[in-house]
Design a protein around this motif. Sequence first.
Motif, PDB file in Angstrom:
ATOM      1  N   ALA A 270       0.829  -1.214   0.000  1.00  0.00           N
ATOM      2  CA  ALA A 270       0.000   0.000   0.000  1.00  0.00           C
ATOM      3  C   ALA A 270       0.858   1.256   0.000  1.00  0.00           C
ATOM      4  N   TYR A 271       1.974   1.214   0.735  1.00  0.00           N
ATOM      5  CA  TYR A 271       2.855   2.389   0.807  1.00  0.00           C
ATOM      6  C   TYR A 271       3.451   2.717  -0.558  1.00  0.00           C
ATOM      7  N   ASP A 272       3.728   1.678  -1.344  1.00  0.00           N
ATOM      8  CA  ASP A 272       4.299   1.899  -2.667  1.00  0.00           C
ATOM      9  C   ASP A 272       3.384   2.749  -3.537  1.00  0.00           C
ATOM     10  N   ILE A 273       2.070   2.647  -3.295  1.00  0.00           N
ATOM     11  CA  ILE A 273       1.087   3.399  -4.089  1.00  0.00           C
ATOM     12  C   ILE A 273       0.685   4.695  -3.387  1.00  0.00           C
ATOM     13  N   PHE A 274       0.445   4.600  -2.081  1.00  0.00           N
ATOM     14  CA  PHE A 274      -0.160   5.730  -1.354  1.00  0.00           C
ATOM     15  C   PHE A 274       0.766   6.332  -0.301  1.00  0.00           C
ATOM     16  N   GLY A 275       2.061   6.078  -0.404  1.00  0.00           N
ATOM     17  CA  GLY A 275       3.006   6.588   0.594  1.00  0.00           C
ATOM     18  C   GLY A 275       3.523   7.976   0.301  1.00  0.00           C
ATOM     19  N   ASP A 276       2.827   8.729  -0.552  1.00  0.00           N
ATOM     20  CA  ASP A 276       3.277  10.087  -0.851  1.00  0.00           C
ATOM     21  C   ASP A 276       3.009  11.046   0.308  1.00  0.00           C
ATOM     22  N   ALA A 277       1.944  10.804   1.065  1.00  0.00           N
ATOM     23  CA  ALA A 277       1.611  11.637   2.230  1.00  0.00           C
ATOM     24  C   ALA A 277       1.351  10.710   3.420  1.00  0.00           C
ATOM     25  N   VAL A 278       2.024  10.971   4.545  1.00  0.00           N
ATOM     26  CA  VAL A 278       1.989  10.052   5.687  1.00  0.00           C
ATOM     27  C   VAL A 278       1.734  10.826   6.976  1.00  0.00           C
ATOM     28  N   VAL A 279       0.930  10.228   7.848  1.00  0.00           N
ATOM     29  CA  VAL A 279       0.778  10.713   9.223  1.00  0.00           C
ATOM     30  C   VAL A 279       1.594   9.792  10.123  1.00  0.00           C
ATOM     31  N   PHE A 280       2.483  10.370  10.938  1.00  0.00           N
ATOM     32  CA  PHE A 280       3.221   9.595  11.938  1.00  0.00           C
ATOM     33  C   PHE A 280       2.726  10.050  13.302  1.00  0.00           C
ATOM     34  N   ASP A 281       1.768   9.294  13.847  1.00  0.00           N
ATOM     35  CA  ASP A 281       1.100   9.664  15.100  1.00  0.00           C
ATOM     36  C   ASP A 281       1.839   9.037  16.270  1.00  0.00           C
ATOM     37  N   THR A 282       2.472   9.878  17.084  1.00  0.00           N
ATOM     38  CA  THR A 282       3.217   9.402  18.260  1.00  0.00           C
ATOM     39  C   THR A 282       2.577   9.882  19.553  1.00  0.00           C
ATOM     40  N   SER A 283       1.301  10.227  19.500  1.00  0.00           N
ATOM     41  CA  SER A 283       0.631  10.800  20.673  1.00  0.00           C
ATOM     42  C   SER A 283       0.001   9.745  21.570  1.00  0.00           C
ATOM     43  N   HIS A 284       0.184   8.461  21.268  1.00  0.00           N
ATOM     44  CA  HIS A 284      -0.445   7.400  22.053  1.00  0.00           C
ATOM     45  C   HIS A 284       0.596   6.571  22.795  1.00  0.00           C
ATOM     46  N   ARG A 285       0.114   5.832  23.794  1.00  0.00           N
ATOM     47  CA  ARG A 285       0.970   4.933  24.561  1.00  0.00           C
ATOM     48  C   ARG A 285       0.228   3.640  24.823  1.00  0.00           C
ATOM     49  N   LEU A 286       0.984   2.561  24.984  1.00  0.00           N
ATOM     50  CA  LEU A 286       0.376   1.325  25.473  1.00  0.00           C
ATOM     51  C   LEU A 286       0.134   1.507  26.962  1.00  0.00           C
ATOM     52  N   THR A 287      -1.104   1.433  27.390  1.00  0.00           N
ATOM     53  CA  THR A 287      -1.479   1.810  28.749  1.00  0.00           C
ATOM     54  C   THR A 287      -0.691   1.058  29.805  1.00  0.00           C
TER      55      THR A 287
END
Length: 678
Positions: A270-287
């Motif tokens: 999927a990244y090969d086709i749609f990896g032009d724009a990416v969200v890298f969400d680091t606002s979460h934690r494993l509780t």
Amino acid sequence: MSDEAGEMLVVYDDPSDHRSLSLDDTSSTAESLDETRLSLETTNDTVPYIGQRFSTHDAAYEFYSEFAKRCGFSIRRHRTEGKDGVGKGLTRRYFVCHRAGNTPIKASNESKPQRNRKSSRCGCQAYMRISKATELGGLEWRVTGFANHHNHELLEPNQVRFLPAYRTISESDKSRILMFAKTGISVQQMMRLMELEKCVEPGYLPFTEKDVRNLLQSFRKLDHEEESIDLLRMCRNIKEKDPNFKFEYTLDSNNRLENIAWSYASSIQAYDIFGDAVVFDTSHRLTVFDMPLGIWVGMNNYGMPCFFGCVLLREESLGSFSWALKVFLGFMSGKAPQTILTDQNMCLKEAISMEMPTTKHALCIWMIVAKFPSWFNAVLGERYNEWKGEFYRLYNLESIEDFELGWREMVNSFGLHSNRHIINLYGLRSLWALPFLRSHFFAGLTTIGQSKSVNAFIQRFLSAQTRLAHFVEQAAAAVDFKDQAGEQQTMQQNLHNICLKTGAPMESHAASILTPHAFSKLQEQLVLAAHYASFQMEDGFLVRHHTKADGGRKVYWVPREGIISCRCHHFEFSGILCRHALRVLSTGNCFQIPDRYLPDRWRRISTPLKLIQNAPSDHGEKVQFLQSLVSTLVTESAKSKERLDMATEQVSILLSQVREQPVSLQTTREIPSFHRNI
């Protein structure tokens, strides 16, 4: 500060005691007889006074602590003194403001990282001194010194409760939190539930989310070495079943798991086709483990989130983020995204500039907007919603000049010149405001409305597990479920006829190529294009709304080469031609949109030609490839009754021929159940 707290700032002390108190002086001084004289001026029992009596020094501390909380500060025990040398018993105690004294300079240790936390101490001289006294054979403690002059600002009642001294978690609340953690809900959800149970307003619990995370950290009793072994074993097992599954990890000096990242075969494709724009969400934690979690997400051609990869980190540091980005690029054969959206994190920002120097970095607007209530609600009061509307207007402007002018007017109108959040937002404006970002492609990920689908997608990974290995399993299940749901939604979107609104040949041409999601965006621009007039200039076209007498957008068109561009940068930003360019094409008797302006990432066929030419050899990959072909078949067949009838007839014949072929029990076991139901 309240009037009551203001009255408490009066110093109740013996007028004859004018010695300055050095809070860093540890020597014992003789106690003046005048200091023990009862203050006749004091009639308020809520304010300390000279001669005030307490049965124990703990009772005196509690009294002074309650007084401090009402005034807007907290206290700590500073110094104790004995009489006639060591071992003769405690005779005097000092309680001081939490900002008393100065921070001692720590000796640097190159082998140990320094936290460099800013100290709150500023040499405040506010204090209360108590001394032991014997009267009529009984022991008691008397106030012999008190000063309430502060060299710093005192906190409001709604702020003082956040001081560490007043943030407490009762035993019953601890048990409740532990129970919540076992059910798998997030810390934020725990806080909301407890606020509802205790009938308090949001943010008014006697502890914060950070306190809860620290508590959960102390609850951990699992063997981390065993956890690491299980997690790595799980990843190796997945790798054996699927050679295209990728994972990387690091161990610390004690041979314990430090960081781990992974991505699935379908995610890499999927990244090969749609990896032009990416969200890298680091606002979460494993509780349960309080481990920072990073999730890479993009958007496919149907406007749905797609998963690219996951990373678990020991800490949020420059080194950890750099490692995560390097590994991610390794998973994706070194292909960096054109743009990446993240939360506001300075370490992550620096890591992206180092590891992805050609990638445009921006901040997720929905992560910023989520903080607005805590930042501005109390400051703006009834005008909060009015301000938020003005912020959204400025955010969506096209011109940088209009943004700069509008921002100054907004700050003046709402009196926010000294607000630190406004100052910070303005300093980072080039990372979040659309006027600064429109020349870069973001695939629609900058829209605030898109946050709902992205956040809902990410939540699939976040129901906390008691074992790390279970989390990897759950992530895999979430990706598979989303893939199936995406395929079904794709089919449903194409089964109903698309409604054409303009009757223009360009519209019907685009409808036959683009996905419903992308076509709806283009159709909006086509409808608006009819309201614009175009004027040919020496170096291009000027396009403006028919009601305007001046202004407009400059459009450049080279018909022979099929190149068109507009100063509004709408195509560069979204991959969809703007109303201005479409108006010029229409005026120039262009009946089809040039092929280069119908990008592959927005077209109906999501399987690239190179994948068809290089069909996979692995059995599992062939199954996935066949599923993709079936999806494309349904998409194309649904465009007309004739196509659908022909496809149904031919597939029925093909299915009969397939069923005549022998079946291998081994390969049957390898096929997931959802493939068998196709």
